[in-house]
Design a protein around this motif. Sequence first.
Motif, PDB file in Angstrom:
ATOM      1  N   VAL A  69       0.855  -1.196   0.000  1.00  0.00           N
ATOM      2  CA  VAL A  69       0.000   0.000   0.000  1.00  0.00           C
ATOM      3  C   VAL A  69       0.884   1.236   0.000  1.00  0.00           C
ATOM      4  N   ARG A  70       0.726   2.062  -1.020  1.00  0.00           N
ATOM      5  CA  ARG A  70       1.460   3.331  -1.088  1.00  0.00           C
ATOM      6  C   ARG A  70       0.451   4.464  -1.197  1.00  0.00           C
ATOM      7  N   VAL A  71       0.628   5.463  -0.357  1.00  0.00           N
ATOM      8  CA  VAL A  71      -0.240   6.644  -0.396  1.00  0.00           C
ATOM      9  C   VAL A  71       0.664   7.858  -0.597  1.00  0.00           C
ATOM     10  N   ALA A  72       0.361   8.640  -1.630  1.00  0.00           N
ATOM     11  CA  ALA A  72       1.185   9.793  -2.020  1.00  0.00           C
ATOM     12  C   ALA A  72       2.633   9.358  -2.257  1.00  0.00           C
ATOM     13  N   GLY A  73       2.802   8.142  -2.704  1.00  0.00           N
ATOM     14  CA  GLY A  73       4.138   7.628  -3.013  1.00  0.00           C
ATOM     15  C   GLY A  73       4.865   7.013  -1.834  1.00  0.00           C
ATOM     16  N   PHE A  74       4.292   7.101  -0.658  1.00  0.00           N
ATOM     17  CA  PHE A  74       4.960   6.566   0.540  1.00  0.00           C
ATOM     18  C   PHE A  74       4.311   5.252   0.963  1.00  0.00           C
ATOM     19  N   ASN A  75       5.156   4.298   1.286  1.00  0.00           N
ATOM     20  CA  ASN A  75       4.659   3.025   1.789  1.00  0.00           C
ATOM     21  C   ASN A  75       4.076   3.242   3.192  1.00  0.00           C
ATOM     22  N   VAL A  76       2.807   2.867   3.382  1.00  0.00           N
ATOM     23  CA  VAL A  76       2.149   3.173   4.665  1.00  0.00           C
ATOM     24  C   VAL A  76       2.741   2.382   5.830  1.00  0.00           C
ATOM     25  N   ARG A  77       3.392   1.277   5.495  1.00  0.00           N
ATOM     26  CA  ARG A  77       3.992   0.476   6.576  1.00  0.00           C
ATOM     27  C   ARG A  77       5.301   1.110   7.064  1.00  0.00           C
ATOM     28  N   ASP A  78       6.106   1.601   6.103  1.00  0.00           N
ATOM     29  CA  ASP A  78       7.428   2.127   6.457  1.00  0.00           C
ATOM     30  C   ASP A  78       7.428   3.627   6.746  1.00  0.00           C
ATOM     31  N   SER A  79       6.578   4.372   6.067  1.00  0.00           N
ATOM     32  CA  SER A  79       6.614   5.846   6.193  1.00  0.00           C
ATOM     33  C   SER A  79       5.223   6.422   6.466  1.00  0.00           C
ATOM     34  N   PRO A  80       4.577   5.977   7.536  1.00  0.00           N
ATOM     35  CA  PRO A  80       3.209   6.465   7.778  1.00  0.00           C
ATOM     36  C   PRO A  80       3.153   7.970   8.048  1.00  0.00           C
ATOM     37  N   VAL A  81       4.174   8.501   8.721  1.00  0.00           N
ATOM     38  CA  VAL A  81       4.144   9.927   9.080  1.00  0.00           C
ATOM     39  C   VAL A  81       4.171  10.792   7.812  1.00  0.00           C
ATOM     40  N   GLN A  82       4.985  10.395   6.834  1.00  0.00           N
ATOM     41  CA  GLN A  82       5.069  11.152   5.579  1.00  0.00           C
ATOM     42  C   GLN A  82       3.737  11.091   4.825  1.00  0.00           C
ATOM     43  N   SER A  83       3.100   9.900   4.838  1.00  0.00           N
ATOM     44  CA  SER A  83       1.792   9.765   4.170  1.00  0.00           C
ATOM     45  C   SER A  83       0.761  10.674   4.808  1.00  0.00           C
ATOM     46  N   ARG A  84       0.763  10.714   6.147  1.00  0.00           N
ATOM     47  CA  ARG A  84      -0.272  11.468   6.874  1.00  0.00           C
ATOM     48  C   ARG A  84      -0.264  12.950   6.542  1.00  0.00           C
ATOM     49  N   ARG A  85       0.907  13.487   6.227  1.00  0.00           N
ATOM     50  CA  ARG A  85       0.984  14.916   5.876  1.00  0.00           C
ATOM     51  C   ARG A  85       0.161  15.230   4.639  1.00  0.00           C
ATOM     52  N   LYS A  86      -0.024  14.207   3.782  1.00  0.00           N
ATOM     53  CA  LYS A  86      -0.707  14.423   2.496  1.00  0.00           C
ATOM     54  C   LYS A  86      -2.182  14.061   2.554  1.00  0.00           C
ATOM     55  N   ILE A  87      -2.620  13.520   3.702  1.00  0.00           N
ATOM     56  CA  ILE A  87      -3.972  12.970   3.788  1.00  0.00           C
ATOM     57  C   ILE A  87      -4.877  13.841   4.656  1.00  0.00           C
ATOM     58  N   GLY A  88      -6.118  13.997   4.210  1.00  0.00           N
ATOM     59  CA  GLY A  88      -7.162  14.570   5.060  1.00  0.00           C
ATOM     60  C   GLY A  88      -8.273  13.547   5.165  1.00  0.00           C
ATOM     61  N   VAL A  89      -8.789  13.336   6.354  1.00  0.00           N
ATOM     62  CA  VAL A  89      -9.806  12.293   6.542  1.00  0.00           C
ATOM     63  C   VAL A  89     -11.087  12.895   7.114  1.00  0.00           C
ATOM     64  N   VAL A  90     -12.196  12.599   6.452  1.00  0.00           N
ATOM     65  CA  VAL A  90     -13.516  12.933   7.010  1.00  0.00           C
ATOM     66  C   VAL A  90     -14.265  11.626   7.176  1.00  0.00           C
ATOM     67  N   SER A  91     -14.749  11.412   8.393  1.00  0.00           N
ATOM     68  CA  SER A  91     -15.461  10.168   8.653  1.00  0.00           C
ATOM     69  C   SER A  91     -16.782  10.520   9.337  1.00  0.00           C
ATOM     70  N   HIS A  92     -17.599   9.504   9.642  1.00  0.00           N
ATOM     71  CA  HIS A  92     -18.836   9.816  10.366  1.00  0.00           C
ATOM     72  C   HIS A  92     -18.517  10.246  11.801  1.00  0.00           C
ATOM     73  N   GLN A  93     -17.298   9.904  12.288  1.00  0.00           N
ATOM     74  CA  GLN A  93     -16.839  10.454  13.563  1.00  0.00           C
ATOM     75  C   GLN A  93     -16.090  11.749  13.267  1.00  0.00           C
ATOM     76  N   THR A  94     -16.239  12.743  14.154  1.00  0.00           N
ATOM     77  CA  THR A  94     -15.701  14.067  13.806  1.00  0.00           C
ATOM     78  C   THR A  94     -14.246  14.272  14.220  1.00  0.00           C
ATOM     79  N   PHE A  95     -13.729  13.448  15.120  1.00  0.00           N
ATOM     80  CA  PHE A  95     -12.372  13.606  15.688  1.00  0.00           C
ATOM     81  C   PHE A  95     -12.219  14.947  16.407  1.00  0.00           C
ATOM     82  N   LEU A  96     -13.301  15.501  16.918  1.00  0.00           N
ATOM     83  CA  LEU A  96     -13.249  16.805  17.593  1.00  0.00           C
ATOM     84  C   LEU A  96     -13.471  16.632  19.090  1.00  0.00           C
ATOM     85  N   TYR A  97     -12.826  17.490  19.872  1.00  0.00           N
ATOM     86  CA  TYR A  97     -12.959  17.434  21.328  1.00  0.00           C
ATOM     87  C   TYR A  97     -14.155  18.279  21.763  1.00  0.00           C
TER      88      TYR A  97
END
Lengths: 245, 222
Positions: A69-97
Motif C-alpha cells: 500500500v502506497r499513499v502519495a508515493g509513501f509506503n504506509v507500513r514504512d513511512s506512515p508519518v510522511q503519508s499522513r501529511r498528504k492525507i485529510g480524513v472525514v469520517s462519520h466520527q468528527t475527531f473533535l474534542y
Amino acid sequence: MEGPSSASQDWAIEVQGLTKSFGTHLALRGVDLMVRRGDYVVIFGPNGAGKTTLIKVLATIIKPSSGNVRVAGFNVRDSPVQSRRKIGVVSHQTFLYDNLTALENLKFYGRMYDVPNLEERIHEIITKVGLASCLHRQVRTLSRGMQQRLSIARAVLHRPSIMLLDEPETGLDQYATAMLREVLDVLSAGEGTVVMTTHRLEYGLKMGDHVAIMAEGRIAYSKSKQSLDVDSLRQTYYRLTGTAR
Amino acid sequence: MKKFLGKVLAILWKDILAELRTRDIVVSVLVFALLVIVIFNFAFEPERVGLVACGVLWVALTFAGVLGLSRSFVLEKDKGCLEGLMLCPVDGDVIYFGKMVGNLSFMLIVAIIVLPILFILFNLPIFRPELVLIVVLATIGFASVGTLFSALAVNTKAREIMLPMLFFPIVTPVIIAAVKASGIVLQGGSLSNLSIWLQVMAAFDIIFLVVSSLVFQFIIEE
C-alpha cells in the motif's frame, strides 16, 4: 524511512494484494486499487464489505496484514508519518474534542500538522465552512451538521492533496453537503485526489469520476462513471453484493 | 527536538484546557485521595498515626492515580479523537509523552493539595524537600506505566478493572520504594539509607519511560 518512488509519480494511491485480518476474521481479502492523482473515486458497498477498514489502512490508522500500500508515493507500513501529511480524513466520527471550542480544536490540529500562518488559515477555512460566528463555541454546543462542517475544516486545514472520506454524508445537513462538494471541487481542480465510501448510489455517482464496488473484502467491480447510469450501477451492485432490492 | 516538544506541549495544552472545562480528573482523584486520608486518620490511634502515615499517603496517591489514569484515554475515545491523534503526522512517542506529561501534571496537582492536608491531620513536620523528590520520582513512574496501560485498557470492555490489574503488578517496585523512602524521611533517617530507594525509583522511571514510548505505537494501533 523512504521517499516517494519515481514509479509512483502518477499514482496517488497504489494498493496491491491488500489483506487485513482481525483475529480469525478476514476483513480485506486481497484488495487491488490504483488511483491516479486528481481522480475522484467512489467506493460502494454494504455494511461489512470492508470499506471502512480500507479507508483506515489508507489513512495509516491500521497496518495491513499483507500486501503493498502506497499513499502519495509513501509506503504506509514504512513511512506512515510522511503519508499522513498528504492525507485529510472525514469520517462519520468528527475527531473533535467536545469540551474545546471550534477555534481551540483547529488550533490543536494545526499545531500537530505544523500548519504555517495558522491563525490566518483558520480564519480562511472557518469562513469557508460557514462557522465564523461559532469559532468560540464549545463543540458540544454545536449541532451535528455544524460539527461535521467543522470536521471538514479540520480535515483540510493542512491542505492535503488526498482526501479520504468514509461515509461523509452521515449527519450532514444540506448546507454542509453542498459545502463539502465545493471544498472537494476546489481540491480536485488543484490536482487533489478523493477516495470516498458510501452506501448511497445516486449520491456517490453524482460525486465521483470512477466507481468501485466492494463485496466481501474485495474490489468486485471498478469502472469510469462516463459509461454508467444509476440503474445499471444499481443492478450491478445488487448482483455483486447479494443485497435485496 | 523543538518540533517534538512543540507537539508534546500541544497535546498537553489540549488536555489541560479540557480538564479546566470539566474538572473530570482532578476533582474525582482529589476527593478520593482526601477520603482515604481522612478515613485512615480516624482508623488509627493518635499516637500510632505517624507510623502509618507514609503507607496512607501512597495508598491515597496510587489508588487515586489509577482513578485519574482510567479517565485519561476515555476523552480520546469520544468521537474518535484517538484516531484523530493517530492521523496527525507524528510518531507514537509524541502522543505518549503528551498524554504522559498531562497525567503527571494532574497527579502532581493532587499530591500538592493532599500532602499539606496529610501533614496537618497526621501531625507531621510540614515541609521536607526529600519528600517532594520522592513524590515526583514515584509519580513519574506511575504516569509512565499508567499512560501506557490506560491506552491499552480503554479498548477493552472492562477497562475499570483491566487498568488496575495491569498497572499494580508493574508499579509494585515504585510503590515499595516510595513507601520505604517516605518512611525514612518521616522518621528522620539518613540520606545514605534513602539514596538506594531514590535510585530504584529513578531507574524504574528511565526504563519505563523508554520502553513505554517505544511500545505505545503498537498499543494504540489495534
